[in-house]
Each structure stands twice: as C-alpha cells, then as structure tokens.
Design a protein around this motif. Structure first.
Motif, short mmCIF file in Angstrom:
data_model
loop_
_atom_site.label_atom_id
_atom_site.label_comp_id
_atom_site.label_asym_id
_atom_site.label_seq_id
_atom_site.Cartn_x
_atom_site.Cartn_y
_atom_site.Cartn_z
N ALA A 665 54.11 45.74 -66.12
CA ALA A 665 52.69 45.95 -65.85
C ALA A 665 52.18 47.01 -66.83
O ALA A 665 52.17 48.20 -66.52
N PRO A 666 51.78 46.60 -68.05
CA PRO A 666 51.31 47.59 -69.03
C PRO A 666 50.07 48.32 -68.52
O PRO A 666 49.21 47.74 -67.85
N SER A 667 49.98 49.57 -68.87
CA SER A 667 48.81 50.35 -68.46
C SER A 667 47.63 49.99 -69.35
O SER A 667 47.78 49.55 -70.48
N VAL A 668 46.44 50.19 -68.82
CA VAL A 668 45.20 49.89 -69.51
C VAL A 668 44.50 51.20 -69.82
O VAL A 668 44.37 52.06 -68.94
N PRO A 669 44.05 51.41 -71.06
CA PRO A 669 43.40 52.68 -71.38
C PRO A 669 42.07 52.84 -70.67
O PRO A 669 41.36 51.87 -70.39
N LEU A 670 41.72 54.07 -70.40
CA LEU A 670 40.43 54.39 -69.79
C LEU A 670 39.36 54.31 -70.86
O LEU A 670 39.41 55.03 -71.85
N GLU A 671 38.40 53.41 -70.68
CA GLU A 671 37.31 53.27 -71.63
C GLU A 671 35.96 53.65 -71.05
O GLU A 671 35.07 54.10 -71.77
N PHE A 672 35.77 53.46 -69.74
CA PHE A 672 34.49 53.73 -69.10
C PHE A 672 34.73 54.66 -67.91
O PHE A 672 35.61 54.42 -67.09
N LEU A 673 33.93 55.68 -67.80
CA LEU A 673 34.04 56.64 -66.71
C LEU A 673 32.71 56.69 -66.00
O LEU A 673 31.67 56.98 -66.61
N THR A 674 32.70 56.39 -64.71
CA THR A 674 31.47 56.40 -63.92
C THR A 674 31.39 57.68 -63.12
O THR A 674 32.29 57.99 -62.34
N ILE A 675 30.32 58.40 -63.32
CA ILE A 675 30.09 59.65 -62.58
C ILE A 675 28.83 59.49 -61.74
O ILE A 675 27.75 59.20 -62.28
N ARG A 676 28.96 59.65 -60.45
CA ARG A 676 27.81 59.54 -59.55
C ARG A 676 27.13 60.89 -59.44
O ARG A 676 27.76 61.91 -59.22
N VAL A 677 25.82 60.88 -59.61
CA VAL A 677 25.03 62.11 -59.58
C VAL A 677 23.97 61.99 -58.50
O VAL A 677 23.24 60.98 -58.43
N GLY A 678 23.88 63.00 -57.65
CA GLY A 678 22.85 63.03 -56.61
C GLY A 678 21.84 64.12 -56.91
O GLY A 678 22.19 65.17 -57.47
N PHE A 679 20.59 63.88 -56.59
CA PHE A 679 19.53 64.85 -56.84
C PHE A 679 19.07 65.45 -55.50
O PHE A 679 18.86 64.72 -54.52
N SER A 680 18.91 66.74 -55.49
CA SER A 680 18.44 67.44 -54.29
C SER A 680 17.37 68.43 -54.71
O SER A 680 17.04 68.57 -55.90
N ARG A 681 16.83 69.13 -53.74
CA ARG A 681 15.77 70.08 -54.01
C ARG A 681 16.26 71.19 -54.93
O ARG A 681 15.51 71.73 -55.74
N ASP A 682 17.56 71.53 -54.86
CA ASP A 682 18.10 72.62 -55.67
C ASP A 682 18.55 72.15 -57.06
O ASP A 682 19.00 72.96 -57.86
#
Length: 698
Positions: A665-682
């Motif tokens: 099971a060859p490993s697959v390189p990380l090409e895309f990184l998803t970062i979830r961002v939330g917006f608040s009053r601060d």
C-alpha cells in the motif's frame, strides 16, 4: 611483513554488487565532448565526468532547413544539453550516474600515420575517442644524440657505434632516415631498414629511452610519460605502451545500430581505439607482432597508408600532430537514440533515466534578446508583444578547429542535428523500451516538454504519452516537468545563463533525497540549485491545471527561488502510481523481488525455501516501511507476503517455479490541505485541520 610508517595507496574496487538495490543511480544519454561511444560508462562525481567526457559541446545553431520550417527558430551558437544537465545533476546532490554518449556515422577520431623510427613500419595513432576535442593533439618526443660521426657510405665503422644502435642519418641532399645498425656481411655496420639516402653526410646515435609529453590543442600540458623506449623489444616500447588494450571488455563493446552498417572505416577506427589504455588521450595501433631482431620485416596493419616522418624529425624535438577529428553532431539520427534507449532500458544500475538531447533541435527557441525576468509575479500578467531587440551582436567566432584542416575536406560538423520530426515518436519509444524489459520496468523516465509550450500543450502531450505505453498503460514509467529553466552556465565567471530542460537538476534532487530517505522520498518543494529563473511564471490556476493533467510544475516563488512543485507521473489512472514517489516504490519492489529471486535459484523447491523467500521479502519490505514508503501505520497494514502451499501447488512446483504474492500500500503525498476557518465577532479562528483532500475532487 611489517610496513614502515607512511602513506599506502590501495586501489579500492567499486562495490558493483551493491548497485542491485540502489535507487539513486541516474542514466543519461546525450552529446558529450569526448568519451567512449555507444556504451554505458559509470561516473561517480563531477571531476570524473569532466576527465572522461570533457567540457561543454558548442552547437552551431539551427540548420537552414530548420529555419525554413520553423521561422521562430533563431540561429545561435549554443551548447549540447546533456553536459549542462549532468552538471545540474551533480550541483543538486546527484552522485553515481550512467552516461551513454550518442554517436553518428560521421564521427571521427583525430589520427596520424607515422614511420616507426626503429623498423620503418607504419604506425597508426588515434585519439582515445572520437570528436573535434583532439584536433591538434600533439605528441612530443625529444631526441637525445649520444654520438655523432661523419660518414660517406654504408657499411661503415666508427668508434662509439655498435650493432643494435638506433640511429639517424642525414644526406647531403637534405634527406633523412632512421633505423638500426646491423652487422654487414662484408664487415662493418649498415642501416636496417635500408634507406635511399645517398651521399651520406652525418650519422647520429639516438638514445632510445625518451620522456614524452602529450599536449592538447589549446597548448596546455596534459600528460607526461617517462622512460619509454623507441625500440620495439624494449620493456616500455612506446607504441605498445600507447596501444589500445585488446580485446574490448563487454562494457566497452559498442552496440552499433544496424542502420549504420557497414561502418565507415574512420568510425570503425574510432570505436576500436576507445578501449582502455595507459593514456587518457592517445591510442596506437602497432603492428601485430614485434620482432626480436631488427632485420625482421613487420606486418603493416595500415596497408593503404604510408607513414611519414613527423615534424621535427631532423631536430631535437619530434612533434606528431593528430588531425581529422569530427563531432559529427549534424548526423545524429533516430538510430542513435534508439541505441541509447536499448542500453538504458537493459542496464542493471539506473533507477531514473533522462535523455535531454531529444530537445536539442528546439533549444534555439530563446526569449527575445535573451532577457530574464527581473521579478517573479504571483500571477502571470497578460501576454505582451516581445520587445524590440537591440542591435544584434556580431556572430560568434567559430569553434577552434572548425575551419578546414590540412588534408581533410570540409569543416568540423558541429551543426544542430535535424531529428525534430522524430522527437514525439522517440519519447513514446523510450517509455515502450522501459516497459519491454524487466529492468526497464524498475525505473522511471524524466520526459521533457518542448520549450515555449503552453500549459494546455504540455497537458495534451502528457496525456498522449500516458496512454501510449505498453502496460498499465505505461504512464507510471514516465514523468514530465514543465517548463524549461534558465540555469547558470557551468564554469562561467560572468554568470551567463543557458536555456535547458530541468530534468538534470530534478534528477539530482531525486538522487539526493533517495540516498537520504529511500525511493519513496519526497522531492517536490525542493529548490533547484544553479537555476536563475523558470521559462515562464505560472499562476496558481495554471499549476492546478498542470497537476490535474499529470504534469509536474517547475515554479518560481519570491524569496525561495525556483522549486520543483509537483510529483505526478504520467499515469492517468486511479491509484497511487499517479504520484512519482509511489511509482518509484512499485518499481523498487520489482527490482527487490528480481534480485531476491536471482539469489535463490537452484535451491530445493520445498517449504523451507518458501519460508526463506517470505522472510527475505518481508525484511526488505520492512526497511521500506521504516522509510515511510507505505500508507499503513503498522507493517501488517502496509504490506503482506504469501509464499506457501496455496501459492505453490504441486503442478507449479513440478515446473520448478516458486510463486510469491506481495501486496503493498504505497503512501500518497499530501498535495491539498483543507483548513476550516470560522468567523466570530472577535475575528477569525481556525476551527480544525481536516487533512489532505482527495486530489480527484480538487
């Protein structure tokens, strides 16, 4: 036996057997200044490369036919691409490489035909390899006179002269002859071989022991050899000392393309003289059998040639100058590349192969005025018309030796070869050649795009190559890196740049990271050392399009330089082999299985052998697991080996076969990184890091 304190020089043999499981060796094929033709040569570092294959090779520019068909080609004097790529390979950490020098039917080795001083036989001298590098190569032999006497005729008698002496005889008419003194029947001494010299004036006894010097065409001292003998029976007879060692070993036996047969005599001579010898520059083809007595008539292998006395034979320094060397680059054809592909596909050492010279006919496509961008924008600006060029500079002087030479018709052929129409098919043949052999399927080819190609054109070409191979469908055996780069020219004090594919620099990075972390090492996001800029700036959208099209980008980033910013193979299917590291792991496992099998043949085919096979394979796979080559967190989830009675039924055992099944099971390189961002009053806040996103839905 004890040794006194000091320094002992011991010749260390290279560990050839250790190459079997190395994945950092790169094979190149291309045009070189010198070196053996049509054979694979092993090189360990940049110094050995320069000593064996020389420096850069000037190419005169596009041919008239190319300029007619391709108006955008601008005639220029550039360089062959492979020496530049090999320099980039070493500059970026590459080590061992296998080099194959392309040849053409018009290649010639500089040569000279001289009369042996002692016997009068014709001696053929030639450069150790073909090419114009040896044009004007000079062998200097000093003449030391022991005794001089005035004589009127033969036979003669004079004090200080005896039978066996090597002598030089001058006639009153200006004639000159060399030979040895032998007893005459009527008494006294006479000359052998006899010369037509009449009305003798002077005879000189010559010291047969000489110290010779080889000087290259540039006038620099290149080699010195001491205590050679001008007598054929001497322990260090000069022509035997410089003779090519015969027979040629298997590694130096050239595979001549059938299309070139029958070989031209001059090319056949060049191939014959490239056998090993004491000198790195000069070879001699002496008579087949040296006599024990001076009066024996020698067999002359140069039946059609008549040797002559060289320049300076009447003075204190004999100079033998070699002429007639030719690069023959304009005649390099498709057969030359097919011969190179066959060697690189079957050679046991390389894990990566590259043939930058396929792009040579297109290398004249330079930027207008040859200018480089001063800044690298993040987004590519709209295309603008090219700036008007400045006043054209005068044409460069022709390379040394390119003018007509004495006794040779025409000029040295260092023209641009015209195989451009064959390049697309040759790239496909390279992948087919790899897929057709067991060794070839254990490596990956770095495929170069055309210069000035659009991103859409590169993607289309990658799709054609990925679907034109042999098995699975062969795209995992190749990778394309786009675009070309402007690299700092090797050995340039002024920091001049050259325009070339990035394959050599990338191969160096791949070799270095493989040595450090194994065949699964990630080489993307590494900086290309020695590269000033990429051919064009790529926008983020263009990089995304290239990635989806299985083309790896070479991108410039402010403050970071030029990076290899992709690791996709040409494999268009679904699976880990669409990434170069995973494809190389599969190729390395193939090699590991083959090498393991070769060590176990002829063993009794029983359950003990099956256990041995299973333990050996699991040990090698575990080493890959420790290097991070597999996707699983544990060995059990990364690989599995089966070799027992279920894989080896009685019918298979009766045929003498052992079958082992290996799952990885060859490993697959990380090409895309998803970062979830939330917006608040601060303000904004990173909520979570979800990990890599699936590339196919990006």
């Amino acid at each position: 036996m004890s040794l006194a304190p000091g320094i002992a020089f011991v010749r260390a043999e290279r560990p050839q057997d250790a190459d079997a499981l190395r994945a950092d060796i790169v094979g190149f094929a291309g045009i070189f200044e010198r070196g053996p033709l049509l054979v694979a040569s092993r090189i360990e570092d940049l110094g050995e490369f320069r000593a064996t294959f020389g420096d850069l090779v000037p190419i005169a520019g596009a041919t008239e036919d190319q300029r007619t068909r391709e108006p955008q080609l601008r005639a220029h004097r550039g360089f062959a691409l492979t020496p530049l790529a090999v320099h980039g390979f070493f500059q970026n950490g590459g080590g061992t490489c296998i080099l194959f020098r392309l040849a053409s039917p018009k290649m010639r080795a500089s040569s000279a035909y001289v009369r042996d001083f002692a016997t009068g036989a014709t001696i053929g001298l030639g450069a150790s390899s073909a090419g114009s590098w040896s044009e004007g190569l000079e062998l200097q032999i000093p003449i030391v006179v022991r005794k001089r006497a005035a004589i009127a005729k033969f036979p003669f008698e004079a004090p200080g002269f005896s039978a066996g002496d090597l002598v030089r005889v001058f006639g009153k008419d200006g004639s000159l002859a060399f030979g040895r003194l032998v007893p005459a029947e009527a008494g006294g001494l006479e000359l052998s071989p006899s010369a037509a010299t009449k009305e003798l004036r002077t005879i000189e006894s010559i010291d047969p022991t000489v110290h010779v010097t080889l000087r290259d065409a540039r006038g620099g001292v290149t080699e010195r050899f001491r205590n050679l003998s001008l007598l054929p029976e001497g322990p260090r007879a000069i022509w035997r000392f410089f003779a090519a060692k015969e027979p040629l070993g298997p590694s130096l036996q050239p595979e001549v393309p059938p299309a070139w047969l029958p070989l031209d005599d001059a090319l056949a001579l060049a191939l014959r003289l490239q056998a090993p010898g004491e000198s790195a520059l000069l070879r001699s083809e002496a008579p087949r059998a040296w006599p024990s007595g001076a009066s024996t008539v020698l067999e002359r292998p140069w039946a059609a040639r008549e040797g002559r006395l060289p320049e300076g034979a009447d003075g204190a320094m004999v100079r033998i100058v070699l002429r007639g060397g030719d690069d023959g680059t304009g005649a390099i054809d498709r057969a030359a590349f097919e011969a190179a592909m066959a060697v690189l596909a079957s050679h046991p050492a390389p894990s990566i192969v590259s043939i930058p010279e396929l792009m040579l006919p297109f290398s004249a496509q330079l930027d207008p005025c040859g200018e480089l961008p001063t800044d690298i924008p993040i987004e590519k600006p709209p295309a603008a018309p090219p700036p008007p060029c400045a006043e054209p500079s005068p044409p460069p002087a022709p390379p040394s030796g390119s003018k007509p030479r004495p006794g040779v018709e025409g000029e040295i052929d260092n023209r641009m070869p015209d195989f451009a129409a064959s390049v697309p098919r040759l790239q496909e043949e390279l992948l087919s050649a790899l897929g057709a052999t067991q060794e070839g399927r254990e490596r990956i080819a770095l495929i170069d795009p055309l210069p000035s190609l659009s991103t859409r054109g590169a993607i289309a070409r990658a799709h054609e190559l990925g679907t034109s191979g042999n098995e699975q469908p062969g795209g995992s055996l190749g990778a394309m890196f786009y675009p070309w780069v402007h690299a700092i020219r090797a050995r340039s004090d002024a920091g001049e740049t050259v325009f070339l594919p990035a394959c050599g620099h990338i191969a160096g990075i791949m070799a270095r990271t493989t040595r450090e972390r194994g065949p699964s090492a990630r080489f993307a996001n590494e900086r290309l050392e020695g590269v000033a800029a990429s051919e064009r700036a790529l926008s983020e959208q263009e990089r995304a399009d290239l990635n989806d099209g299985q083309v790896s980008a070479v991108a410039s980033f402010a403050g970071r330089g030029v990076l290899v910013y992709g690791a996709r193979s040409l494999f268009a299917g679904i699976g880990p082999q669409k990434y170069v590291p995973a494809a190389r792991v599969v190729a390395f496992v193939r090699r590991m299985l083959r090498v393991t099998g070769e060590t176990l043949v002829f063993e009794p085919n029983d359950p003990f052998l099956w256990i041995h096979v299973r333990i050996t394979l699991e040990a090698s796979l575990h080493e890959l697991f420790l290097q991070g080559a597999f996707a699983g967190a544990t060995p059990n989830t990364s690989y599995a080996v089966r070799c027992d009675e279920t894989t080896n039924p009685p019918d298979s055992v009766a045929l003498g076969r052992v079958i082992a099944e290996v799952d990885i099971a060859p490993s697959v390189p990380l090409e895309f990184l998803t970062i979830r961002v939330g917006f608040s009053r601060d303000g904004s806040e990173v909520l979570d890091l979800t990990g890599p996103r699936r590339p196919e839905v990006a």
